[in-house]
Design an enzyme around this catalytic site. Structure first.
Site, PDB file in Angstrom:
ATOM      1  N   THR A 170       1.382  -4.597   6.708  1.00  0.00           N
ATOM      2  CA  THR A 170       0.758  -4.082   7.409  1.00  0.00           C
ATOM      3  C   THR A 170       0.897  -3.000   8.355  1.00  0.00           C
ATOM      4  O   THR A 170       2.536  -2.080   7.869  1.00  0.00           O
ATOM      5  CB  THR A 170       3.000  -4.379   7.274  1.00  0.00           C
ATOM      6  N   LYS A 204       2.607 -10.962  12.021  1.00  0.00           N
ATOM      7  CA  LYS A 204       3.667 -10.070  11.948  1.00  0.00           C
ATOM      8  C   LYS A 204       4.643  -9.582  12.460  1.00  0.00           C
ATOM      9  O   LYS A 204       5.634  -9.705  11.761  1.00  0.00           O
ATOM     10  CB  LYS A 204       2.465  -9.366  10.892  1.00  0.00           C
TER      11      LYS A 204
END
Length: 312
Positions: free
Chosen positions: A121, A196
């Site tokens: 991420t 995300k």
């Protein structure tokens, strides 16, 4: 850490590398090995890589470049590391200062046409940067952050949201499905990371709302496990309620996704919002609530520990 039994779709074994063997990467790489792929791993702490190889029967390498080049070169190089700087280090090599990079990055060892798949991420900016760097070298880069947490990684049930070019995405998808339940391209380079961020905004608001609801119900003297059963059959139902409601009531926060990691992710979200002009007042507020939990010594607790602030 052992992965749970699962079935794998039969396919031709591929040569792959996996960089980063934390709580997510370790089981993800394990699923690839159990599916029959020839896996070489790299981890900054070499002992973890050696332990993984002993558990799954794959091999390990001392640098990302050597992992990518092992056996004549990986078809796919997967990575799951900590942040933008960690990602640049494993892809391009260690930062030597003055803009220079070392020769130990994965790109230096990848064969032409190979695909780098990043499950970190990270920012959309670094995804676009590395996508451009890959194309300049005759390589491919797909940003592919995951949702599902440690349990999803262990059970091979992650949701993967991808950004990048269509052909390399189509090539990597069948392999990634060996540790995922869904692998979806949502747009061009950087789109996976942006998706995300959307995911994390949703989670932050849901967990805060659930925390307040549980604390309110207890103050009102309700039988909250019963209330959860009732409202979980209606419009209030959510994954967070189903999987974290009872543990929040019981004060159990020793599993799942850590507060420290959520703060890192929300920092990426808020940085992106400043760039694109999005208004995220609730997300910014919940980020500060998580900062309070860090100050209380709860940085490694699960994100559902937001309820601790309310003394429920």
């Amino acid at each position: 850490m052992s992965t749970s039994p699962r079935s794998y779709e039969p396919q031709a074994p591929r040569r792959v590398a996996f960089l980063g063997l934390g709580v997510m990467g370790h089981p993800m790489a394990g699923h690839l090995a159990r599916a029959g792929h020839r896996v070489t791993v790299y981890n900054r702490t070499a002992a973890r890589a050696a332990a993984w190889a002993g558990e799954y029967g794959g091999s390990h390498a001392p640098t990302p470049r050597e992992a990518a080049a092992a056996g004549g070169g990986a078809d796919f190089v997967f990575a799951c590391v900590g942040n933008d700087d960690d990602l640049r280090a494993v892809v391009l090599g260690a930062d030597l200062g003055n803009g220079a990079r070392g020769a130990d990055g994965a790109f230096a060892g990848m064969k032409p046409g190979a695909v780098f798949v990043d499950h970190t991420t990270a920012s959309a900016e670094v995804a676009r940067e590395l996508h451009a760097a890959a194309r300049a070298r005759g390589l491919h880069f797909v940003d592919a952050p995951v949702s599902g947490g440690q349990a999803g990684a262990v059970n091979g049930a992650l949701t993967v949201m991808c950004g990048g070019d269509g052909e390399p995405f189509a090539a990597m998808k069948p392999v990634a499905m060996d540790f995922a339940r869904a692998v979806t391209r949502v747009g061009a380079s950087g789109a996976g990371q942006l998706a995300k961020m959307v995911n994390q905004v949703c989670i932050a608001g849901l967990v805060q709302g659930l925390s307040e609801a549980l604390a309110f119900g207890r103050r009102a003297g309700l039988d909250m496990p019963l209330v959860l059963d009732v409202i979980g059959k209606g419009a209030a139902q959510s994954w967070q309620m189903d999987n974290r409601g009872r543990t929040m009531l019981d004060g159990k926060f020793d599993f799942g996704f850590a507060v420290d990691w959520m703060r890192k992710d929300l920092g990426l979200v808020l940085d992106e919002a400043r760039r694109n002009g999005a208004q995220l007042p609730v997300t910014a507020l919940v980020d500060q609530f998580y900062a309070e939990l860090q100050a209380m010594g709860g940085g490694r607790h699960d994100t559902s520990s937001l309820i601790r602030r309310l003394k429920a």
